[in-house]
Design a protein around this motif. Structure first.
Motif, PDB file in Angstrom:
ATOM      1  N   GLN A   1      -4.822   6.562  -1.736  1.00 26.46           N
ATOM      2  CA  GLN A   1      -4.720   5.677  -0.778  1.00 26.46           C
ATOM      3  C   GLN A   1      -5.103   3.840  -1.484  1.00 26.46           C
TER       4      GLN A   1
ATOM      5  N   PHE B   1      -8.432   0.995  -5.215  1.00 23.30           N
ATOM      6  CA  PHE B   1      -8.007   3.091  -4.297  1.00 23.30           C
ATOM      7  C   PHE B   1      -9.074   3.805  -3.879  1.00 23.30           C
ATOM      8  N   THR B   2      -8.513   4.863  -3.011  1.00 26.01           N
ATOM      9  CA  THR B   2      -9.750   5.528  -2.576  1.00 26.01           C
ATOM     10  C   THR B   2      -9.527   6.901  -3.326  1.00 26.01           C
TER      11      THR B   2
ATOM     12  N   ARG C   1      -0.149   5.732   0.643  1.00 27.66           N
ATOM     13  CA  ARG C   1      -0.879   6.658   0.028  1.00 27.66           C
ATOM     14  C   ARG C   1      -0.349   8.306  -0.621  1.00 27.66           C
TER      15      ARG C   1
ATOM     16  N   SER D   1      -0.411  12.022  -1.664  1.00 26.47           N
ATOM     17  CA  SER D   1      -0.586  13.202  -0.845  1.00 26.47           C
ATOM     18  C   SER D   1      -0.954  14.339  -1.730  1.00 26.47           C
TER      19      SER D   1
ATOM     20  N   TYR E   1      -6.264  13.296  -1.895  1.00 29.57           N
ATOM     21  CA  TYR E   1      -4.886  12.280  -1.184  1.00 29.57           C
ATOM     22  C   TYR E   1      -5.385  10.342  -2.059  1.00 29.57           C
TER      23      TYR E   1
ATOM     24  N   ASN F   1      -4.336   0.552  -2.511  1.00 27.17           N
ATOM     25  CA  ASN F   1      -3.969  -0.832  -1.450  1.00 27.17           C
ATOM     26  C   ASN F   1      -4.069  -1.947  -2.747  1.00 27.17           C
TER      27      ASN F   1
ATOM     28  N   SER G   1       0.616  -0.922  -0.381  1.00 24.42           N
ATOM     29  CA  SER G   1      -0.218   0.152  -0.099  1.00 24.42           C
ATOM     30  C   SER G   1       0.725   1.127  -0.278  1.00 24.42           C
TER      31      SER G   1
END
Length: 117
Positions: free
Chosen positions: A77, A63-64, A18, A20, A75, A79, A16
């Motif tokens: 995220q 993905f989020t 993240r 930004s 952002y 995974n 994962s």
């Protein structure tokens, strides 16, 4: 509007990350795009000021995308990363356009590299 991405790196399959993106000003629409060597830039996920997200089929469920309006930050995220996710990831923003075509976004960050092995 200036956009500055951070959070890229190298991970193994299944890992994962993240990402930004910090924006210097307000925009109605923001998104993440990616570009692999020899390929066109493609939309990964976009989100409007109401918080409604749209995802590429290839990343749905993994993905989020989210945003913090107070911090003017975006952002992503990511995974369950797979090698096919390897690319330079760009943050994009526009005052009005919220679709999936890169050419209509006005503001771009410098990109952050994501490598999955």
């Amino acid at each position: 509007v200036q956009l500055v991405e951070s959070g890229g790196g190298s991970v193994q399959t299944g890992g994962s990350l993240r990402l930004s993106c910090a924006a210097s000003g307000w925009t109605r629409c923001m998104g993440w795009f990616r570009q692999a060597p020899g390929k066109e830039r493609e939309a990964v996920a976009t989100i409007n000021d109401g918080g409604s997200p749209n995802y590429a089929d290839s990343v749905k469920g993994r993905f989020t995308i989210s945003k913090d309006n107070a911090k003017k930050s975006l952002y992503l995220q990511m995974n369950n990363l797979i090698p096919e996710d390897t690319a330079m990831y760009y943050c994009a923003a526009d005052l009005d356009y919220c679709g999936g075509f890169a050419r209509y976004f006005t503001y771009w960050g410098q990109g952050t590299q994501v490598t999955v092995s």
